[in-house]
Design an enzyme around this catalytic site. Structure first.
Site, PDB file in Angstrom:
ATOM      1  N   CYS A 227      44.600  42.691  41.862  1.00  0.00           N
ATOM      2  CA  CYS A 227      43.257  42.996  41.362  1.00  0.00           C
ATOM      3  C   CYS A 227      43.178  43.911  40.138  1.00  0.00           C
ATOM      4  O   CYS A 227      42.616  43.513  39.124  1.00  0.00           O
ATOM      5  CB  CYS A 227      42.409  43.518  42.501  1.00  0.00           C
ATOM      6  SG  CYS A 227      42.092  42.178  43.673  1.00  0.00           S
TER       7      CYS A 227
ATOM      8  N   GLU B  81      44.055  46.394  50.347  1.00  0.00           N
ATOM      9  CA  GLU B  81      45.076  45.802  51.205  1.00  0.00           C
ATOM     10  C   GLU B  81      45.835  46.925  51.890  1.00  0.00           C
ATOM     11  O   GLU B  81      46.032  48.001  51.319  1.00  0.00           O
ATOM     12  CB  GLU B  81      46.007  44.914  50.373  1.00  0.00           C
ATOM     13  CG  GLU B  81      45.308  43.640  49.947  1.00  0.00           C
ATOM     14  CD  GLU B  81      46.149  42.736  49.074  1.00  0.00           C
ATOM     15  OE1 GLU B  81      47.387  42.772  49.168  1.00  0.00           O
ATOM     16  OE2 GLU B  81      45.551  41.985  48.284  1.00  0.00           O
TER      17      GLU B  81
HETATM   18  P1  NAD Z   1      43.692  34.779  47.938  1.00  0.00           P
HETATM   19  O1  NAD Z   1      44.379  33.939  46.937  1.00  0.00           O
HETATM   20  O2  NAD Z   1      44.496  35.483  48.977  1.00  0.00           O
HETATM   21  O3  NAD Z   1      42.608  33.895  48.719  1.00  0.00           O
HETATM   22  C1  NAD Z   1      41.796  32.934  48.140  1.00  0.00           C
HETATM   23  C2  NAD Z   1      41.705  31.744  49.085  1.00  0.00           C
HETATM   24  O4  NAD Z   1      40.765  30.795  48.585  1.00  0.00           O
HETATM   25  C3  NAD Z   1      43.028  31.002  49.246  1.00  0.00           C
HETATM   26  O5  NAD Z   1      43.377  30.937  50.607  1.00  0.00           O
HETATM   27  C4  NAD Z   1      42.750  29.617  48.664  1.00  0.00           C
HETATM   28  O6  NAD Z   1      43.471  28.595  49.307  1.00  0.00           O
HETATM   29  C5  NAD Z   1      41.266  29.506  48.888  1.00  0.00           C
HETATM   30  N1  NAD Z   1      40.602  28.504  48.039  1.00  0.00           N
HETATM   31  C6  NAD Z   1      40.791  28.241  46.725  1.00  0.00           C
HETATM   32  N2  NAD Z   1      39.980  27.262  46.332  1.00  0.00           N
HETATM   33  C7  NAD Z   1      39.261  26.889  47.400  1.00  0.00           C
HETATM   34  C8  NAD Z   1      38.245  25.926  47.608  1.00  0.00           C
HETATM   35  N3  NAD Z   1      37.820  25.142  46.622  1.00  0.00           N
HETATM   36  N4  NAD Z   1      37.724  25.809  48.839  1.00  0.00           N
HETATM   37  C9  NAD Z   1      38.151  26.584  49.865  1.00  0.00           C
HETATM   38  N5  NAD Z   1      39.104  27.516  49.722  1.00  0.00           N
HETATM   39  C10 NAD Z   1      39.651  27.666  48.510  1.00  0.00           C
HETATM   40  O7  NAD Z   1      42.828  35.814  47.121  1.00  0.00           O
HETATM   41  P2  NAD Z   1      42.235  37.215  47.645  1.00  0.00           P
HETATM   42  O8  NAD Z   1      43.214  38.293  47.400  1.00  0.00           O
HETATM   43  O9  NAD Z   1      41.662  37.034  48.976  1.00  0.00           O
HETATM   44  O10 NAD Z   1      41.065  37.436  46.590  1.00  0.00           O
HETATM   45  C11 NAD Z   1      39.900  36.622  46.602  1.00  0.00           C
HETATM   46  C12 NAD Z   1      38.861  37.249  45.700  1.00  0.00           C
HETATM   47  O11 NAD Z   1      38.487  38.537  46.211  1.00  0.00           O
HETATM   48  C13 NAD Z   1      39.322  37.494  44.270  1.00  0.00           C
HETATM   49  O12 NAD Z   1      38.240  37.313  43.419  1.00  0.00           O
HETATM   50  C14 NAD Z   1      39.725  38.961  44.287  1.00  0.00           C
HETATM   51  O13 NAD Z   1      39.623  39.545  43.007  1.00  0.00           O
HETATM   52  C15 NAD Z   1      38.699  39.553  45.214  1.00  0.00           C
HETATM   53  N6  NAD Z   1      39.107  40.771  45.915  1.00  0.00           N
HETATM   54  C16 NAD Z   1      40.376  40.866  46.412  1.00  0.00           C
HETATM   55  C17 NAD Z   1      40.736  42.015  47.130  1.00  0.00           C
HETATM   56  C18 NAD Z   1      42.127  42.167  47.684  1.00  0.00           C
HETATM   57  O14 NAD Z   1      42.462  43.280  48.093  1.00  0.00           O
HETATM   58  N7  NAD Z   1      42.956  41.137  47.714  1.00  0.00           N
HETATM   59  C19 NAD Z   1      39.796  43.030  47.362  1.00  0.00           C
HETATM   60  C20 NAD Z   1      38.499  42.863  46.858  1.00  0.00           C
HETATM   61  C21 NAD Z   1      38.167  41.732  46.140  1.00  0.00           C
HETATM   62  C1  UGA Z   2      42.087  47.915  45.003  1.00  0.00           C
HETATM   63  C2  UGA Z   2      40.895  48.838  45.231  1.00  0.00           C
HETATM   64  O1  UGA Z   2      41.349  50.100  45.728  1.00  0.00           O
HETATM   65  C3  UGA Z   2      39.902  48.231  46.216  1.00  0.00           C
HETATM   66  O2  UGA Z   2      38.766  49.068  46.340  1.00  0.00           O
HETATM   67  C4  UGA Z   2      39.484  46.854  45.702  1.00  0.00           C
HETATM   68  O3  UGA Z   2      38.632  46.227  46.610  1.00  0.00           O
HETATM   69  C5  UGA Z   2      40.707  45.998  45.485  1.00  0.00           C
HETATM   70  O4  UGA Z   2      41.620  46.661  44.562  1.00  0.00           O
HETATM   71  C6  UGA Z   2      40.385  44.681  44.862  1.00  0.00           C
HETATM   72  O5  UGA Z   2      39.392  44.517  44.206  1.00  0.00           O
HETATM   73  O6  UGA Z   2      41.240  43.835  45.073  1.00  0.00           O
HETATM   74  P1  UGA Z   2      44.325  47.335  46.332  1.00  0.00           P
HETATM   75  O7  UGA Z   2      44.700  46.628  45.073  1.00  0.00           O
HETATM   76  O8  UGA Z   2      44.463  46.637  47.624  1.00  0.00           O
HETATM   77  O9  UGA Z   2      42.789  47.787  46.238  1.00  0.00           O
HETATM   78  O10 UGA Z   2      45.184  48.666  46.463  1.00  0.00           O
HETATM   79  P2  UGA Z   2      45.071  50.169  45.901  1.00  0.00           P
HETATM   80  O11 UGA Z   2      45.318  51.091  47.007  1.00  0.00           O
HETATM   81  O12 UGA Z   2      43.843  50.376  45.110  1.00  0.00           O
HETATM   82  O13 UGA Z   2      46.333  50.230  44.924  1.00  0.00           O
HETATM   83  C7  UGA Z   2      46.389  49.459  43.740  1.00  0.00           C
HETATM   84  C8  UGA Z   2      47.625  49.823  42.935  1.00  0.00           C
HETATM   85  O14 UGA Z   2      47.490  51.139  42.385  1.00  0.00           O
HETATM   86  C9  UGA Z   2      48.926  49.864  43.760  1.00  0.00           C
HETATM   87  O15 UGA Z   2      49.955  49.290  43.009  1.00  0.00           O
HETATM   88  C10 UGA Z   2      49.202  51.344  43.969  1.00  0.00           C
HETATM   89  O16 UGA Z   2      50.561  51.626  44.088  1.00  0.00           O
HETATM   90  C11 UGA Z   2      48.623  51.916  42.678  1.00  0.00           C
HETATM   91  N1  UGA Z   2      48.189  53.330  42.822  1.00  0.00           N
HETATM   92  C12 UGA Z   2      47.136  53.640  43.616  1.00  0.00           C
HETATM   93  C13 UGA Z   2      48.853  54.315  42.097  1.00  0.00           C
HETATM   94  O17 UGA Z   2      49.814  54.034  41.345  1.00  0.00           O
HETATM   95  N2  UGA Z   2      48.417  55.615  42.208  1.00  0.00           N
HETATM   96  C14 UGA Z   2      47.369  55.957  42.990  1.00  0.00           C
HETATM   97  O18 UGA Z   2      47.034  57.160  43.034  1.00  0.00           O
HETATM   98  C15 UGA Z   2      46.721  54.945  43.720  1.00  0.00           C
END
Ligand code: NAD
Ligand code: UGA
Length: 434
Positions: free
Chosen positions: A260, A155
């Site tokens: 995450c 993010e």
């Molecule tokens: P999120 O909660 O922002 O988004 C999930 C979406 O799915 C929501 O908008 C929700 O309304 C929708 N949803 C739920 N049930 C549904 C259904 N039955 N049909 C259609 N839509 C439905 O979550 P996110 O942060 O986008 O994460 C999603 C997945 O990706 C998680 O498994 C997370 O671990 C993984 N992931 C997240 C990140 C990140 O940076 N946020 C990065 C990599 C992987």
């Molecule tokens: C993390 C991973 O970096 C992504 O590769 C992955 O896709 C994602 O999780 C996921 O699966 O959701 P994100 O959680 O968006 O991404 O952000 P990061 O930049 O990884 O930071 C995660 C947390 O670690 C934050 O709270 C940040 O402040 C902390 N952090 C990060 C530290 O405290 N020290 C560091 O050196 C780096």
């Protein structure tokens, strides 16, 4: 080939927009109609740099659309990226109810061969359950494949991460599914690793847990540094020169938050323990991370002695800079602790205040949200830095010192140079440094 993205949250919206930007025909769908309504009008429901511009551009191009009609989105797609949430359950495992529900909806609408792609982070063996669910619930005798394509975006830099990936992992069990996914990611063909599905699923959990481990490691070293004359920033720099260690993810601070790392390290711990593997290494990393809040609150108490009735400026609410996301943010736990102690809080974040108001509604004089860091510090007894937004690095500290009742900074992210801040007359506390 038409791509459907199911779940347009932080990952799904970026995935839909970026796949469209790569030239594919994409439809995004979600159960929350407001998200679909906004996306259809070119409005991103999350703050993510560059996303809204790209969303607008691709809507205009005509190969990106959004619908709240899940059935229609599924029926009209050849490939379905499932990016619904997989939150943590009480026992640490991943809650797979949303993935199960989507699998049933896909089964109901399976009208032609489709590849169902796990984009969400899921436990190893999830593909087996998706396959079983669709097979037992499908209404028509049509073929399908399940594949894993975990997402590694961060993010705050999600668009650029998606469009400049360092690897694309494709877990498949048929050549047909492999060829389809490789074609989708043709632009990144030099970075594709094809594996079996179990391997792809584990790559995702293992990667996130390793990064979390790295952060807890440097936070442990920070604790050690504080008891000596060492400086953890310099220690991290010195370690990072070694390419085997690398300099990234060695920033000591308040630990990892976000939706995450905390949940994924616990999910992997549970998966391992259920399979009879001793996962204490990950349990310890989680404990070190949870302890960061105590350390920080203790530091604040050491600086202020009594927290009751103290006016505290809190800068940074998002779990990291460049996002409005506050899921598992350190700020939430710290704010709770300070409120319990009876402090008066003035909160500021460039993007996350709207989300934080839902957890801590404005309640002056105990909780106030302000429009700028300078307003937050007025007559404050201490300034806490919780998130390292660039805006905070560039503050006019002279001006800040003039308006604070007590010039005390407790910096949870090592944003300032200790000697420079002290020279300005501040009492300054940070992490892993004197
Ligand atoms: P999120 O909660 O922002 O988004 C999930 C979406 O799915 C929501 O908008 C929700 O309304 C929708 N949803 C739920 N049930 C549904 C259904 N039955 N049909 C259609 N839509 C439905 O979550 P996110 O942060 O986008 O994460 C999603 C997945 O990706 C998680 O498994 C997370 O671990 C993984 N992931 C997240 C990140 C990140 O940076 N946020 C990065 C990599 C992987
Ligand atoms: C993390 C991973 O970096 C992504 O590769 C992955 O896709 C994602 O999780 C996921 O699966 O959701 P994100 O959680 O968006 O991404 O952000 P990061 O930049 O990884 O930071 C995660 C947390 O670690 C934050 O709270 C940040 O402040 C902390 N952090 C990060 C530290 O405290 N020290 C560091 O050196 C780096």
């Amino acid at each position: 080939m038409k791509i459907g993205v199911i779940g347009t949250g932080y990952v799904g919206l970026v995935t839909a927009v970026c796949l469209a930007d790569l030239g594919h025909d994409v439809v995004g769908t979600d159960v929350v109609e407001d998200k679909i309504d906004k996306a259809s009008r070119g409005i991103s429901h999350i703050y993510e740099p560059g996303l809204e511009e790209l969303l607008k551009a691709n809507l205009k191009k005509g190969n990106l659309s959004f619908t709240a009609d899940l059935d229609k989105a599924i029926q009209s797609s050849d490939v379905l990226f499932v990016s619904v949430n997989t939150p943590q359950k009480e026992d640490g495992s991943a809650d797979m109810t949303f993935v199960e529900s989507v699998s049933r909806t896909i089964a109901d609408n399976l009208n032609d061969y489709k590849v169902v792609v796990e984009k969400s982070t899921v436990p190893v063996k999830t593909s087996m359950w998706i396959k079983k669910t669709i097979t037992s619930c499908k209404k028509k005798d049509v073929d399908f494949d399940v594949a894993s394509n975990p997402e590694f975006l961060r993010e705050g830099s999600a668009v650029s991460d998606f469009l400049n990936p360092d690897r694309i992992i494709i877990g498949v069990e048929t050549d047909k599914a492999r060829d389809i996914l490789v074609k989708i990611y043709e632009k990144f063909k030099d970075r594709i690793l094809v594996t079996n599905i179990d391997t792809a699923e584990i790559i995702k959990h293992a990667s996130n847990s390793y990064l979390a481990l790295k952060i807890s490691y440097i936070n442990l070293i920070a604790e050690l540094c504080e008891k000596t004359d060492a400086d953890v920033n310099q220690v991290a720099k010195g370690m990072g020169f070694d390419p085997r260690i690398g300099s990234q993810f060695l920033k000591a601070g308040l630990g990892y938050g976000g939706s995450c790392f905390p949940k994924d390290i616990r999910a992997l711990t549970k998966i391992g323990e259920d399979l009879g593997v001793n996962m204490n290494l990950l349990r310890e990393a989680d404990r070190v991370n949870l302890d960061r809040i105590d350390f920080f609150v203790e530091k604040t108490k050491k600086a202020l002695w009594i927290l009751k009735d103290k006016k505290v400026a809190v800068l940074g609410l998002a779990f990291k800079p460049e996002t409005d996301d506050i899921r598992e943010a350190s700020s939430i736990k710290i704010i709770k602790r300070l409120l319990d102690e009876g402090s008066y809080l003035r909160l500021y974040d460039p993007r996350a205040m709207e989300n934080m108001r839902k957890i801590f509604p404005e309640e002056p004089p105990q909780i106030s949200y302000v429009k700028s860091p300078y307003e937050a510090v007025k007559e404050a007894n201490a300034l806490l830095i919780i998130t390292e937004w660039d805006e905070f690095k560039e503050l006019d500290l002279k001006k800040i010192k003039e308006v604070m009742d007590n010039p005390i900074i407790i910096d949870g992210r090592n944003v300032y140079d200790p000697s420079e801040v002290r020279e300005l007359g501040f009492e300054y506390y940070s992490i892993g440094r004197q």
